[in-house]
Design a protein around this motif. Structure first.
Motif, PDB file in Angstrom:
ATOM      1  N   CYS A   6       0.842  -1.188   0.000  1.00 22.21           N
ATOM      2  CA  CYS A   6       0.000   0.000   0.000  1.00 22.21           C
ATOM      3  C   CYS A   6       0.881   1.243   0.000  1.00 22.21           C
ATOM      4  CB  CYS A   6      -0.909   0.002   1.228  1.00 22.21           C
ATOM      5  SG  CYS A   6      -2.009   1.431   1.298  1.00 22.21           S
ATOM      6  N   PRO A   7       0.663   2.164  -0.940  1.00 22.43           N
ATOM      7  CA  PRO A   7       1.516   3.361  -0.981  1.00 22.43           C
ATOM      8  C   PRO A   7       1.463   4.182   0.297  1.00 22.43           C
ATOM      9  CG  PRO A   7       0.190   3.167  -2.974  1.00 22.43           C
ATOM     10  CD  PRO A   7      -0.334   2.151  -2.018  1.00 22.43           C
ATOM     11  N   VAL A   8       0.348   4.129   0.990  1.00 16.42           N
ATOM     12  CA  VAL A   8       0.210   4.863   2.248  1.00 16.42           C
ATOM     13  C   VAL A   8       0.733   3.992   3.376  1.00 16.42           C
ATOM     14  CG1 VAL A   8      -1.427   5.873   3.883  1.00 16.42           C
ATOM     15  CG2 VAL A   8      -1.734   6.219   1.429  1.00 16.42           C
ATOM     16  N   LEU A   9       1.696   4.522   4.129  1.00 15.18           N
ATOM     17  CA  LEU A   9       2.319   3.748   5.198  1.00 15.18           C
ATOM     18  C   LEU A   9       1.263   3.260   6.186  1.00 15.18           C
ATOM     19  CD1 LEU A   9       5.394   6.075   5.837  1.00 15.18           C
ATOM     20  CD2 LEU A   9       5.341   3.939   4.542  1.00 15.18           C
ATOM     21  N   GLY A  66       6.829  -5.151  10.773  1.00 20.20           N
ATOM     22  CA  GLY A  66       6.774  -3.726  10.498  1.00 20.20           C
ATOM     23  C   GLY A  66       6.510  -3.338   9.062  1.00 20.20           C
ATOM     24  N   SER A  67       6.378  -4.310   8.164  1.00 18.59           N
ATOM     25  CA  SER A  67       6.140  -3.975   6.760  1.00 18.59           C
ATOM     26  C   SER A  67       4.709  -3.472   6.572  1.00 18.59           C
ATOM     27  CB  SER A  67       6.372  -5.199   5.870  1.00 18.59           C
ATOM     28  OG  SER A  67       5.358  -6.176   6.084  1.00 18.59           O
ATOM     29  N   THR A  68       4.477  -2.815   5.451  1.00 17.98           N
ATOM     30  CA  THR A  68       3.127  -2.427   5.058  1.00 17.98           C
ATOM     31  C   THR A  68       2.516  -3.575   4.262  1.00 17.98           C
ATOM     32  OG1 THR A  68       3.660  -0.079   5.031  1.00 17.98           O
ATOM     33  CG2 THR A  68       1.774  -0.766   3.723  1.00 17.98           C
ATOM     34  N   ALA A  69       1.260  -3.878   4.512  1.00 17.19           N
ATOM     35  CA  ALA A  69       0.596  -4.989   3.829  1.00 17.19           C
ATOM     36  C   ALA A  69       0.509  -4.727   2.335  1.00 17.19           C
ATOM     37  CB  ALA A  69      -0.795  -5.198   4.416  1.00 17.19           C
ATOM     38  N   GLY A  70       0.420  -5.818   1.553  1.00 20.37           N
ATOM     39  CA  GLY A  70       0.383  -5.660   0.109  1.00 20.37           C
ATOM     40  C   GLY A  70      -0.028  -6.923  -0.602  1.00 20.37           C
ATOM     41  N   VAL A  71       0.339  -7.008  -1.880  1.00 22.54           N
ATOM     42  CA  VAL A  71       0.002  -8.132  -2.744  1.00 22.54           C
ATOM     43  C   VAL A  71       1.248  -8.542  -3.507  1.00 22.54           C
ATOM     44  CG1 VAL A  71      -1.423  -8.937  -4.656  1.00 22.54           C
ATOM     45  CG2 VAL A  71      -2.381  -7.348  -2.980  1.00 22.54           C
ATOM     46  N   ALA A  72       1.469  -9.851  -3.630  1.00 18.75           N
ATOM     47  CA  ALA A  72       2.600 -10.366  -4.401  1.00 18.75           C
ATOM     48  C   ALA A  72       2.099 -11.230  -5.544  1.00 18.75           C
ATOM     49  CB  ALA A  72       3.527 -11.181  -3.509  1.00 18.75           C
ATOM     50  N   VAL A  73       2.866 -11.235  -6.626  1.00 16.98           N
ATOM     51  CA  VAL A  73       2.591 -12.102  -7.765  1.00 16.98           C
ATOM     52  C   VAL A  73       3.808 -12.984  -7.991  1.00 16.98           C
ATOM     53  CG1 VAL A  73       2.232 -12.209 -10.260  1.00 16.98           C
ATOM     54  CG2 VAL A  73       0.961 -10.549  -8.884  1.00 16.98           C
ATOM     55  N   VAL A  74       3.574 -14.277  -8.171  1.00 14.68           N
ATOM     56  CA  VAL A  74       4.643 -15.246  -8.436  1.00 14.68           C
ATOM     57  C   VAL A  74       4.580 -15.650  -9.900  1.00 14.68           C
ATOM     58  CG1 VAL A  74       5.656 -17.466  -7.768  1.00 14.68           C
ATOM     59  CG2 VAL A  74       4.385 -16.100  -6.081  1.00 14.68           C
ATOM     60  N   ALA A  75       5.739 -15.667 -10.558  1.00 14.98           N
ATOM     61  CA  ALA A  75       5.786 -16.010 -11.985  1.00 14.98           C
ATOM     62  C   ALA A  75       7.092 -16.730 -12.296  1.00 14.98           C
ATOM     63  CB  ALA A  75       5.629 -14.760 -12.849  1.00 14.98           C
ATOM     64  N   SER A  76       7.229 -17.113 -13.542  1.00 14.50           N
ATOM     65  CA  SER A  76       8.420 -17.854 -13.968  1.00 14.50           C
ATOM     66  C   SER A  76       9.649 -16.970 -14.054  1.00 14.50           C
ATOM     67  CB  SER A  76       8.160 -18.509 -15.327  1.00 14.50           C
ATOM     68  OG  SER A  76       7.085 -19.420 -15.231  1.00 14.50           O
ATOM     69  N   SER A  77       9.462 -15.653 -14.213  1.00 14.80           N
ATOM     70  CA  SER A  77      10.579 -14.713 -14.235  1.00 14.80           C
ATOM     71  C   SER A  77      10.189 -13.481 -13.443  1.00 14.80           C
ATOM     72  CB  SER A  77      10.948 -14.321 -15.668  1.00 14.80           C
ATOM     73  OG  SER A  77       9.954 -13.453 -16.214  1.00 14.80           O
ATOM     74  N   LEU A  81      -2.380  -5.085 -11.568  1.00  9.93           N
ATOM     75  CA  LEU A  81      -3.497  -5.240 -10.632  1.00  9.93           C
ATOM     76  C   LEU A  81      -4.080  -3.878 -10.262  1.00  9.93           C
ATOM     77  CD1 LEU A  81      -2.091  -7.969  -8.199  1.00  9.93           C
ATOM     78  CD2 LEU A  81      -3.886  -8.264  -9.938  1.00  9.93           C
ATOM     79  N   ASN A  82      -5.385  -3.788 -10.319  1.00  7.12           N
ATOM     80  CA  ASN A  82      -6.095  -2.581  -9.900  1.00  7.12           C
ATOM     81  C   ASN A  82      -6.568  -2.790  -8.461  1.00  7.12           C
ATOM     82  OD1 ASN A  82      -7.417  -0.157  -9.807  1.00  7.12           O
ATOM     83  ND2 ASN A  82      -9.210  -0.873 -10.960  1.00  7.12           N
ATOM     84  N   ILE A  83      -5.772  -2.319  -7.516  1.00  9.46           N
ATOM     85  CA  ILE A  83      -6.026  -2.604  -6.107  1.00  9.46           C
ATOM     86  C   ILE A  83      -6.679  -1.390  -5.452  1.00  9.46           C
ATOM     87  CG2 ILE A  83      -4.977  -3.269  -3.909  1.00  9.46           C
ATOM     88  CD1 ILE A  83      -2.598  -4.391  -5.558  1.00  9.46           C
ATOM     89  N   ALA A  84      -7.748  -1.630  -4.756  1.00  5.72           N
ATOM     90  CA  ALA A  84      -8.399  -0.566  -3.976  1.00  5.72           C
ATOM     91  C   ALA A  84      -7.738  -0.544  -2.588  1.00  5.72           C
ATOM     92  CB  ALA A  84      -9.898  -0.831  -3.852  1.00  5.72           C
ATOM     93  N   TRP A  85      -6.847   0.395  -2.379  1.00  2.12           N
ATOM     94  CA  TRP A  85      -6.073   0.430  -1.140  1.00  2.12           C
ATOM     95  C   TRP A  85      -6.916   0.974   0.011  1.00  2.12           C
ATOM     96  CZ3 TRP A  85      -1.970  -2.404  -1.590  1.00  2.12           C
ATOM     97  CH2 TRP A  85      -1.263  -2.458  -2.804  1.00  2.12           C
ATOM     98  N   PRO A 100      -4.208  -3.721   1.341  1.00  2.00           N
ATOM     99  CA  PRO A 100      -4.991  -3.879   0.108  1.00  2.00           C
ATOM    100  C   PRO A 100      -6.457  -4.160   0.413  1.00  2.00           C
ATOM    101  CG  PRO A 100      -3.696  -5.858   0.539  1.00  2.00           C
ATOM    102  CD  PRO A 100      -3.291  -4.842   1.565  1.00  2.00           C
ATOM    103  N   GLY A 101      -7.321  -3.579  -0.403  1.00  2.00           N
ATOM    104  CA  GLY A 101      -8.739  -3.903  -0.346  1.00  2.00           C
ATOM    105  C   GLY A 101      -9.075  -4.841  -1.489  1.00  2.00           C
ATOM    106  N   ALA A 102     -10.167  -4.578  -2.182  1.00  2.00           N
ATOM    107  CA  ALA A 102     -10.613  -5.463  -3.255  1.00  2.00           C
ATOM    108  C   ALA A 102      -9.727  -5.337  -4.492  1.00  2.00           C
ATOM    109  CB  ALA A 102     -12.053  -5.133  -3.615  1.00  2.00           C
ATOM    110  N   PHE A 103      -9.501  -6.463  -5.154  1.00  8.42           N
ATOM    111  CA  PHE A 103      -8.816  -6.468  -6.457  1.00  8.42           C
ATOM    112  C   PHE A 103      -9.146  -7.769  -7.162  1.00  8.42           C
ATOM    113  CE2 PHE A 103      -5.889  -8.491  -3.531  1.00  8.42           C
ATOM    114  CZ  PHE A 103      -5.358  -9.556  -4.242  1.00  8.42           C
ATOM    115  N   ASP A 104      -9.016  -7.776  -8.457  1.00 12.53           N
ATOM    116  CA  ASP A 104      -9.304  -8.948  -9.282  1.00 12.53           C
ATOM    117  C   ASP A 104      -7.999  -9.665  -9.594  1.00 12.53           C
ATOM    118  OD1 ASP A 104     -10.174 -10.862 -11.019  1.00 12.53           O
ATOM    119  OD2 ASP A 104     -10.955  -9.470 -12.531  1.00 12.53           O
TER     120      ASP A 104
END
Length: 764
Positions: A273-276, A305-316, A327-331, A280-284
């Motif tokens: 989340c950009p705001v310390l 102490g980190s700020t919550a967020g979303v991660a994506v795992v991929a081959s690279s 991702l269009n995340i509603a913070w 994350p709220g809703a996202f697809d």
């Protein structure tokens, strides 16, 4: 129950409480006088291969006669792997190239005791005197004992060599004695007739053997009386030696965190989340899952102490980064007002006008001295939040299997990394294996383990597949643990003859240590904050002789994540104090070096460092037109550094041409490393002094890359000359003490050039 009986019950309960407290106190006193835990360690701490023999917890003899050293400290460019190997090579009379560095395990003998002892807030006049008071000796003894029991392995506080100075040398000397004893027994010769030359034990009769040929016998031979080498007998220490890590960094074989590659490894990118403090709220998630190479989308809560967020795992990593950005995340923002750095600055300015906070040091009567003085000088200084900006962004590779967890991570605190990984995955700490890679910059940022918690949580979703999590540069700048913003109000009174009679400092800013403990060592974090030395270091413990002093700090808590930054509180407090000393010298119409010399009449070590820097910088001699010199002197981490900066102005920006450094860091291990650290410190500190600063608006950090967070260009790097004051004192810090004097030295030169005093960082 009668009133009398009820009262008796209260007294009885009070008596029980007092009795319990007394018993606890007696137990503590009894425990305190027990000899401290040995740091030699047992040979069983090693895994041994064919022909290898461990002689204690630090030293293993290799089949070819070389030696392996258990290395508990992280290498991040400061040369610690070479320095500690030099201690072993010296005590064992072995060529440095024959000492192999192997990552140590998690045993308590490898804990950093010196770092914790150095955190005690004692004035050097007490702790460094010929006969420290009982309270100082008792506190240092007790903290050292507790630190040995905790056994926390941390690389920080410029303490690695200071901590290793006795235990590593003692382990090497013990191994040496056992090897000599084994040779004497095998050859039936007196030990006194044997000598070790370049790793070979020899006798005048022609008998000789290398360590590997005697190690098995040595493991069963009592070492007898062990004596460490005297300074006069040193053959290696104090002389330039090649860095052990240099060849691998030149040929590219050195493994940093980002270099880890494992079979079937996936990569993860994260958006927080950009705001310390937000989340994350809703996202697809399907938006990312439909993109090439993507295998998982994982929501991340706050870890350490980190700020919550979303991660994506991929081959690279490229695929993961593109997908997480899509991702269009509603913070969701945190409850309450969002932090704003300018608002915080105004609050701190108000705070230092109230004389609130904890008084770290007091002497004489400041108010009476000010009333009697002919002139009172007052100034307010402030320094901004700063990011660490390590060139290797935060990263961690994690693999979670049914039988345990494996981590590959550039960290300054491997045990804390393992402990957090265990908590996240719900396993025991001894089920976590940590491989510490080389660190592409630490500066205190890698005393944090937030990225480890995230990496483990992501790997838990990947069915045993190893995953490397890499933060983008934007996430790195936006979610750092920043150097705190700090403000200080300084007042000094001068006599009719220009003598400094009183000095009072009131500073304010967030305290680092309690926040760090709460997120990394929650078991040690108490319910209340205790005075944090890092807030006032470099102010309350300065060496100047001033009859009347008062040094206090108001520890605040503004919601911005703060952490240890290279040289910590010294980094801004030196700017405050040394700039103000120049202001006092100007008010007294005395040359800044001469003014400091008078104040250092009772501090011969500091005076020697100041004089050496002034002499080598040709203080007082003419400079080319448009140039000026500025001077600053500061002690931190046991080392005293004076710097003289030669500065000109290009528009409104200072151009530093030359910095002359003098340092007393106790016994020098490798003078080349000292020079390298002074050079690196100057460039690091100059980037911060000229350009450094983090602005926060609406709870979010402004600027996300080096375009907004400038570094000093190589073409503008000054010439740095380093001069070392010889000393037989135990080694002190080198990695950080070159940072604090730079900003005030440059600022003092700018004041000469412009006639105006810069009291706010950055200087540009």
């Amino acid at each position: 129950m009668s009133r009398a009986s009820a009262q008796a019950g209260k007294v009885s309960r009070r008596g029980l409480l007092l009795g319990a407290a007394g018993a606890a106190g007696l137990l503590l006193v009894g425990w305190g006088v027990i000899p401290p835990r040995s740091r030699q360690g047992k040979p069983e701490l090693w895994s041994v291969g064919e022909g290898e023999v461990a002689l204690n917890g630090w030293i293993k003899v290799l089949a070819d006669g070389g030696v392996a050293l258990a290395m508990p400290r992280s290498e991040m460019g400061q040369g610690v792997h070479t320095a500690l190997a030099m201690l072993v090579a010296e005590e064992m009379d072995l060529p440095l190239a024959r000492v192999q560095v192997v990552q140590a395990g998690a045993d308590k003998i490898y804990g950093n005791v010196a770092m914790f002892v150095a955190s005690l807030p004692f004035h050097p006049a007490l702790s460094e005197g010929a006969a420290p008071p009982f309270k100082v000796r008792a506190a240092e003894w007790l903290v050292a004992k507790v630190a040995r029991e905790l056994g926390i392995n941390a690389t920080g506080g410029s303490s690695s060599v200071a901590d290793a100075w006795e235990p590593v040398r003692a382990a090497a000397a013990t191994a040496r004695a056992a090897l000599l004893g084994a040779a004497a027994a095998q050859w039936k010769l007196p030990v006194a007739e044997l000598a070790i030359v370049e790793g070979m034990i020899r006798h005048s009769s022609g008998a000789q053997a290398h360590f590997g040929q005697l190690a098995r016998s040595a493991s069963a031979t009592p070492p007898g009386t062990v004596t460490l080498k005297a300074h006069a007998d040193f053959k290696l220490l104090g002389r330039a030696a090649p860095r052990l890590d240099l060849p691998s960094k030149v040929d590219g074989s050195a493994v940093f965190g980002l270099d880890v590659r494992l079979p079937d490894m996936a990569f993860a990118a994260v958006r927080m989340c950009p705001v310390l403090g937000g989340a994350p709220g809703a996202f697809d998630a399907n938006v990312a899952l439909r993109m090439p190479g993507v295998v998982r989308v994982v929501s991340l809560p706050s870890y350490a102490g980190s700020t919550a967020g979303v991660a994506v795992v991929a081959s690279s990593y490229w695929q993961a980064q593109q997908a997480v950005r899509a991702l269009n995340i509603a913070w969701r923002h945190p409850v309450g007002p969002l932090v704003d750095s300018e608002n915080i600055r105004q609050q701190l300015l108000n705070e230092v006008g109230t004389d609130s906070g904890f008084e770290f040091y007091a002497k004489g009567d400041v108010k009476a001295a000010e009333a009697a003085g002919s002139r009172v000088v007052e100034a307010v200084y402030d320094a901004p939040y700063l990011a660490h900006a390590t060139l290797e962004p935060m990263n961690c590779t994690a693999q979670v299997r049914p039988d345990g967890i494996s981590l590959w991570v550039p960290t300054q605190v491997p045990q804390m990394a393992a402990a957090l990984a265990a908590r996240v995955a719900g396993v025991r700490a001894d089920q976590v294996a940590v491989t510490v890679t080389q660190l592409g910059g630490g500066f205190g940022r890698r005393l944090e383990v937030d990225v480890v918690g995230q990496a483990v949580r992501i790997a838990m979703e990947c069915g045993g597949r190893p995953v490397q999590l890499i933060w983008s540069r934007e996430e790195d700048f936006g979610h750092d643990f920043f150097r705190p913003m700090q403000v200080a109000r300084l007042r000094g009174s001068l006599s009719d003859s220009g003598e400094l009679q009183s000095l009072s400092v009131a500073s304010a800013g967030d305290a680092i240590t309690p926040r760090w403990l709460a997120r990394t060592l929650p078991a040690l974090a108490g319910p209340m904050d205790t005075p944090d030395k890092t807030t006032a270091e470099g102010l309350f413990d300065q060496a100047y002789r001033v009859p009347h002093q008062s040094m206090r700090h108001a520890a605040t808590r503004h919601g911005v994540p703060v952490g240890f930054w290279r040289s910590v509180g010294h980094s801004h407090n030196a700017f405050f104090l040394e700039s103000f000393v120049d202001e006092l010298a100007s008010a007294a119409a005395v040359d800044p070096v001469v003014f400091r010399r008078k104040l250092l009449a009772d501090a011969p070590r500091h005076l020697a460092v100041l004089n050496l820097a002034a002499e080598r910088a040709q203080w007082g001699q003419p400079l080319p037109a448009g140039r000026a010199r500025g001077v600053a002197l500061h002690e931190s981490f046991g080392s005293i550094v004076a710097q003289v900066a030669e500065v000109s102005l290009v528009g409104t920006v200072a151009r530093v041409h030359r910095v002359v450094c003098a340092i007393d860091c106790g016994q020098v291990i490798n003078p080349d490393t000292v020079a390298q650290q002074m050079e690196g410190s100057v460039v690091f500190a100059l980037s911060a002094a000229l350009f450094g600063g983090v602005d926060i608006e609406g709870g979010a950090v402004k600027g996300g890359n080096f375009g907004e967070h400038r570094l000093l260009p190589m073409a503008q790097a000054p010439e740095v000359q380093t001069h070392i004051v010889p000393s037989h004192r135990p080694p002190a810090g080198v990695g950080e003490p070159g940072v604090p004097p730079l900003a005030p030295a440059v600022g003092n030169a700018i004041a000469v050039l412009t006639g105006r005093r810069a009291r706010r960082l950055p200087l540009a």
